[in-house]
Design a protein around this motif. Structure first.
Motif, mmCIF file in Angstrom:
data_model
loop_
_atom_site.group_PDB
_atom_site.id
_atom_site.type_symbol
_atom_site.label_atom_id
_atom_site.label_comp_id
_atom_site.label_asym_id
_atom_site.label_seq_id
_atom_site.Cartn_x
_atom_site.Cartn_y
_atom_site.Cartn_z
ATOM 1 N N LEU A 8 7.462 -6.111 -4.015
ATOM 2 C CA LEU A 8 8.225 -5.604 -2.886
ATOM 3 C C LEU A 8 8.582 -4.134 -3.020
ATOM 4 O O LEU A 8 8.642 -3.417 -2.018
ATOM 5 N N ALA A 9 8.867 -3.654 -4.215
ATOM 6 C CA ALA A 9 9.284 -2.268 -4.399
ATOM 7 C C ALA A 9 9.052 -1.861 -5.838
ATOM 8 O O ALA A 9 8.769 -2.692 -6.720
ATOM 9 N N VAL A 10 9.180 -0.540 -6.105
ATOM 10 C CA VAL A 10 9.052 0.036 -7.442
ATOM 11 C C VAL A 10 10.362 0.737 -7.774
ATOM 12 O O VAL A 10 10.842 1.576 -7.000
ATOM 13 N N VAL A 11 10.962 0.375 -8.924
ATOM 14 C CA VAL A 11 12.182 1.023 -9.397
ATOM 15 C C VAL A 11 11.790 2.209 -10.271
ATOM 16 O O VAL A 11 11.048 2.062 -11.252
ATOM 17 N N HIS A 12 12.272 3.410 -9.942
ATOM 18 C CA HIS A 12 11.897 4.628 -10.652
ATOM 19 C C HIS A 12 12.760 4.853 -11.883
ATOM 20 O O HIS A 12 13.875 4.339 -11.985
ATOM 21 N N PHE A 13 12.225 5.642 -12.761
ATOM 22 C CA PHE A 13 13.017 6.123 -13.902
ATOM 23 C C PHE A 13 13.920 7.254 -13.439
ATOM 24 O O PHE A 13 13.563 7.994 -12.496
ATOM 25 N N PRO A 14 15.093 7.489 -14.030
ATOM 26 C CA PRO A 14 15.690 6.652 -15.084
ATOM 27 C C PRO A 14 16.488 5.505 -14.494
ATOM 28 O O PRO A 14 16.950 5.583 -13.366
ATOM 29 N N PHE A 15 16.619 4.454 -15.249
ATOM 30 C CA PHE A 15 17.404 3.304 -14.817
ATOM 31 C C PHE A 15 17.953 2.604 -16.054
ATOM 32 O O PHE A 15 17.473 2.806 -17.181
ATOM 33 N N ASN A 58 1.806 5.293 -12.995
ATOM 34 C CA ASN A 58 0.973 6.191 -12.188
ATOM 35 C C ASN A 58 0.695 7.427 -13.021
ATOM 36 O O ASN A 58 1.576 8.270 -13.240
ATOM 37 N N ASN A 59 -0.512 7.551 -13.506
ATOM 38 C CA ASN A 59 -0.885 8.634 -14.410
ATOM 39 C C ASN A 59 -1.328 9.879 -13.667
ATOM 40 O O ASN A 59 -2.226 10.583 -14.097
ATOM 41 N N LYS A 60 -0.704 10.165 -12.531
ATOM 42 C CA LYS A 60 -1.101 11.358 -11.793
ATOM 43 C C LYS A 60 -0.476 12.621 -12.376
ATOM 44 O O LYS A 60 -0.894 13.730 -12.052
ATOM 45 N N GLN A 61 0.560 12.462 -13.247
ATOM 46 C CA GLN A 61 1.194 13.608 -13.880
ATOM 47 C C GLN A 61 1.104 13.458 -15.393
ATOM 48 O O GLN A 61 1.148 12.357 -15.923
ATOM 49 N N GLU A 62 0.993 14.588 -16.058
ATOM 50 C CA GLU A 62 0.827 14.561 -17.504
ATOM 51 C C GLU A 62 2.060 13.984 -18.200
ATOM 52 O O GLU A 62 1.969 13.285 -19.197
ATOM 53 N N LYS A 63 3.258 14.304 -17.673
ATOM 54 C CA LYS A 63 4.480 13.856 -18.328
ATOM 55 C C LYS A 63 4.649 12.348 -18.270
ATOM 56 O O LYS A 63 5.372 11.770 -19.067
ATOM 57 N N SER A 86 0.819 -1.219 0.000
ATOM 58 C CA SER A 86 0.000 0.000 0.000
ATOM 59 C C SER A 86 0.846 1.259 0.000
ATOM 60 O O SER A 86 0.386 2.317 -0.445
ATOM 61 N N CYS A 87 2.099 1.179 0.481
ATOM 62 C CA CYS A 87 2.953 2.366 0.505
ATOM 63 C C CYS A 87 3.390 2.781 -0.887
ATOM 64 O O CYS A 87 3.862 3.908 -1.084
ATOM 65 N N CYS A 88 3.264 1.895 -1.873
ATOM 66 C CA CYS A 88 3.687 2.198 -3.243
ATOM 67 C C CYS A 88 2.543 2.657 -4.139
ATOM 68 O O CYS A 88 2.725 2.799 -5.350
ATOM 69 N N SER A 89 1.365 2.886 -3.567
ATOM 70 C CA SER A 89 0.221 3.286 -4.393
ATOM 71 C C SER A 89 0.396 4.666 -4.996
ATOM 72 O O SER A 89 -0.241 4.997 -5.990
ATOM 73 N N SER A 90 1.251 5.498 -4.390
ATOM 74 C CA SER A 90 1.502 6.842 -4.933
ATOM 75 C C SER A 90 2.905 6.967 -5.509
ATOM 76 O O SER A 90 3.378 8.084 -5.739
ATOM 77 N N ALA A 91 3.587 5.833 -5.734
ATOM 78 C CA ALA A 91 4.948 5.880 -6.264
ATOM 79 C C ALA A 91 4.953 6.303 -7.721
ATOM 80 O O ALA A 91 3.963 6.151 -8.457
ATOM 81 N N ASP A 92 6.085 6.845 -8.148
ATOM 82 C CA ASP A 92 6.234 7.217 -9.543
ATOM 83 C C ASP A 92 6.289 5.967 -10.413
ATOM 84 O O ASP A 92 6.550 4.857 -9.946
ATOM 85 N N SER A 93 6.071 6.150 -11.700
ATOM 86 C CA SER A 93 6.052 5.031 -12.631
ATOM 87 C C SER A 93 7.413 4.360 -12.698
ATOM 88 O O SER A 93 8.455 5.001 -12.523
ATOM 89 N N GLY A 94 7.405 3.065 -12.928
ATOM 90 C CA GLY A 94 8.663 2.334 -12.995
ATOM 91 C C GLY A 94 8.433 0.843 -13.092
ATOM 92 O O GLY A 94 7.382 0.375 -13.580
ATOM 93 N N LEU A 95 9.407 0.076 -12.572
ATOM 94 C CA LEU A 95 9.374 -1.379 -12.629
ATOM 95 C C LEU A 95 8.871 -1.952 -11.311
ATOM 96 O O LEU A 95 9.194 -1.437 -10.230
ATOM 97 N N LEU A 96 8.132 -3.042 -11.389
ATOM 98 C CA LEU A 96 7.681 -3.775 -10.214
ATOM 99 C C LEU A 96 8.651 -4.930 -9.963
ATOM 100 O O LEU A 96 8.816 -5.799 -10.826
ATOM 101 N N ILE A 97 9.287 -4.924 -8.820
ATOM 102 C CA ILE A 97 10.191 -6.024 -8.487
ATOM 103 C C ILE A 97 9.615 -6.779 -7.297
ATOM 104 O O ILE A 97 9.013 -6.195 -6.393
ATOM 105 N N GLY A 98 9.804 -8.071 -7.312
ATOM 106 C CA GLY A 98 9.267 -8.913 -6.252
ATOM 107 C C GLY A 98 9.524 -10.371 -6.547
ATOM 108 O O GLY A 98 10.485 -10.741 -7.235
ATOM 109 N N ARG A 99 8.641 -11.225 -6.053
ATOM 110 C CA ARG A 99 8.812 -12.668 -6.186
ATOM 111 C C ARG A 99 7.564 -13.262 -6.811
ATOM 112 O O ARG A 99 6.439 -12.915 -6.443
ATOM 113 N N TRP A 100 7.778 -14.164 -7.724
ATOM 114 C CA TRP A 100 6.681 -14.906 -8.341
ATOM 115 C C TRP A 100 6.610 -16.289 -7.716
ATOM 116 O O TRP A 100 7.598 -17.007 -7.653
ATOM 117 N N ILE A 101 5.415 -16.645 -7.204
ATOM 118 C CA ILE A 101 5.198 -17.946 -6.569
ATOM 119 C C ILE A 101 4.318 -18.759 -7.506
ATOM 120 O O ILE A 101 3.091 -18.617 -7.518
#
Length: 621
Positions: A76-83, A111-116, A52-67
């Motif tokens: 687990l976390a969101v990787v932001h641009f640029p990377f 996250n489409n909260k910003q036009e850019k 829930s802490c990542c609901s307002s995160a900037d756009s990026g990659l979703l990293i975690g574990r696939w079961i």
């Protein structure tokens, strides 16, 4: 469907969802106890655990574990641009070496909260060819809308539709710090519970978040190629004071460990193992309690780190128990030395001893007469009465001889309160045993005399029946007796039978007095046992941070719309207080009744000596 299956999925307001139905608006507690009847498993339903802490995160990659066995993705976390994709893969490989869990890029977050950020959609779609995870998740949050979109890109046929996806929000910090406890087996078959095999599935989610703690040490503002969003995105929560305390605790623990080793070496000296010191050490409650606390101190201040959660909780519970014990002892010490309380206790001790002696003398005079109208054997009654009166006279003379030193003894006993209130209670139990030693002697005399007559009567009764006790085979065998043996046996049986009521009365009275003393000592030992064994740290953790000790989870419906993913909120169901005490209760050296009530009454009837408290060698770890 894994964690949520068929009709037992969730409850809330709204229309039906595929693979399940919704009931009245209430939470369903998810506990891996028993299977819900008629539950259906849908392998096409995909579950996405999103922090829930990542609901307002900037756009990026979703990293975690696939079961794969659960068809679930734990983000687990969101990787932001640029990377740079290569740096992301290298970082995840380093994290995987530390956590021993396969951490991969599961998809993209928009996250489409910003036009850019709207121009990033095409670039996010192309990332699936670089990382190529199967399936590839595409989570997006529409601007100005409360609804979320979740698309699945899969090369396999029959990938789940958007309405076959369950998006589960979870509190990342609480899940990481929680310890999931396996529930007890229950025969509850009401809807809304998870099947027993799903206990490991729920534990896999908790284990994934907990073992990736190294991932949460990277802050989004740290200088480096990777910028992450997680529950510590606004800064690592660490205080310089806490870090300094951790560094200072190492030499302090080493110093205390050396001191404790020196004290333990003195206690293990050969001189203390000789007879009478070894006997005193094993019988006095104070010596046992001091040795028990020394073991606790060595365990708490050892340099070895806790290997698992159980060992950490045991060390924390022992440490809090020691602190509480010493705090109560210091409070007792301040009360004793305020307004000369010790002097008042010393002055009151002699009158109390005299009063108890007078009461015992009156009791013996009553027994030497006609107690309750019973006709006793006068000769034996007078002998026993005078014998016990002489013991009382010796005892009260001994107390008056020690009267000038009583205040000084109590003064030094009061100083022992700085070691803990349990040490003072143990000393109180030993003092009570010493002050009532004459009652113990009366009980032993009466019990031995009564037991001798009981066994004599039982042996002579076998003689009348032509039986005897075979010592070698430990059984009763037939035996023939001549006339002289029968005559002597009849004579002795008659004498013992007529003397039995007088002996039994003395035995009964002194046994009741002895049991009264043992009962008071038992209450003191019970209080010491509570302070030593209660897991105060675990109880405080359950009271202040109930999520730390989890018994399961419950789900609450946040949003449901036809054609949209079902959004749930996962909440931790805390462990009950009784389960906390039962799970984390500390082992004690305390004394517990050795015998059942039936065997205890049997021993009392046959005059066997009662030692209802376990000795040191009988303690259980």
């Amino acid at each position: 469907m894994g964690l949520l299956s068929g009709d037992a999925a969730v409850t809330g307001r709204g229309r039906a969802v595929p693979g399940g139905r919704l009931g009245p608006a209430r939470d369903r507690r998810v506990q891996p106890e028993a299977s819900a009847p008629g539950s259906r498993i849908s392998t096409m339903v995909l579950k996405v655990f999103f922090p829930s802490c990542c609901s307002s995160a900037d756009s990026g990659l979703l990293i975690g574990r696939w079961i794969p066995e659960q068809n679930s993705a734990v983000i687990l976390a969101v990787v932001h641009f640029p990377f740079i994709p290569f740096q992301v893969k290298q970082y995840l490989s380093e994290v995987q070496k530390v956590s021993q869990i396969e951490t991969v890029v599961l998809g993209t977050w928009c996250n489409n909260k910003q036009e850019k950020e709207e121009s990033l959609g095409k670039f996010l779609d192309d990332l699936s060819t670089i990382f190529s995870h199967e399936p590839w998740l595409q989570l997006s949050k529409e601007k100005g809308s409360k609804f979320w979109n979740c698309h699945i890109l899969s090369r396999k046929a029959g990938s789940p539709r958007e309405d076959q996806i369950i998006l589960i929000y979870y509190d990342q910090r609480k899940t990481m710090l929680s310890q999931l406890h396996p529930p007890e087996i229950s025969l509850d078959t009401q809807p809304g519970v998870i099947t027993a095999p799903d206990a490991s599935k729920l534990a896999a989610v908790f284990d994934t978040v907990a073992k990736n703690e190294v991932l949460f040490l990277t802050d989004r503002y740290d200088e480096g190629p990777i910028k992450l969003s997680h529950w510590q995105s606004e800064g690592v929560e660490a205080s310089i004071i806490v870090e300094l305390a951790k560094q200072a605790s190492v030499p302090v623990c080493m110093l205390l460990t050396c001191l404790l080793s020196l004290v333990s070496g003195l206690c293990r000296n050969r001189i203390l193992k000789f007879w009478p010191l070894s006997f005193v050490w094993s019988k006095l409650s104070t010596c046992e309690q001091v040795g028990y606390r020394l073991e606790h101190l060595r365990f708490v201040f050892s340099n070895q780190k806790a290997k698992n959660h159980t060992q950490f909780m045991r060390k924390a519970n022992i440490f809090v128990s020691l602190l509480l014990d010493m705090a109560l002892g210091i409070m007792l010490l301040s009360w004793l030395y305020r307004k000369n309380q010790i002097g008042q206790l010393a002055e009151a001790l002699i009158p109390v001893a005299d009063h108890v002696a007078r009461e015992l003398q009156d009791l013996l005079q009553w027994l030497m007469g006609v107690p309750a109208g019973l006709k006793m054997n006068r000769a034996l009654d007078q002998v026993l009465g005078r014998f016990f009166l002489y013991h009382i006279h010796l005892w009260i003379s001994y107390i008056h001889l020690l009267s000038p030193f009583i205040e000084m003894i109590l003064w030094y006993v009061g100083l022992s309160a700085c070691l803990g209130v349990t040490v003072v209670l143990s000393i109180l139990s030993d003092i009570l045993a010493l002050l009532t030693f004459h009652i113990y002697c009366f009980y032993v005399y009466g019990a031995r005399l009564y037991c001798l007559k009981i066994y004599g009567l039982s042996s002579l009764w076998r003689l009348f029946r032509g039986k005897k006790w075979n010592v070698l085979r430990q059984r009763v065998d037939s035996c023939s007796y001549d006339l002289d043996q029968l005559f002597i046996g009849t004579l002795l049986f008659t004498i013992l039978l007529f003397l039995l009521p007088t002996t039994a009365l003395y035995y009964l009275v002194f046994t009741l007095l002895r049991l009264l003393v043992v009962f008071v000592q038992g209450l003191i030992h019970l209080l010491v046992d509570l302070i030593d064994s209660l897991p105060f740290y675990s109880i405080g953790l359950r009271l202040c941070r109930s999520y730390r000790l989890a018994a399961g989870v419950k789900f609450r419906v946040l949003e449901q719309e036809v054609g949209r993913p079902l959004r749930l909120l996962m909440q931790i169901n805390p462990l009950s207080y009784s389960s906390v005490v039962q799970t984390y209760r500390l082992p004690t050296h305390s004394c517990y009744p050795k015998d059942s009530w039936g065997s205890l009454c049997k021993k009392l009837f046959f005059g066997e000596l009662i030692y209802p408290w376990k000795q040191k060698e009988d303690k259980q770890d």
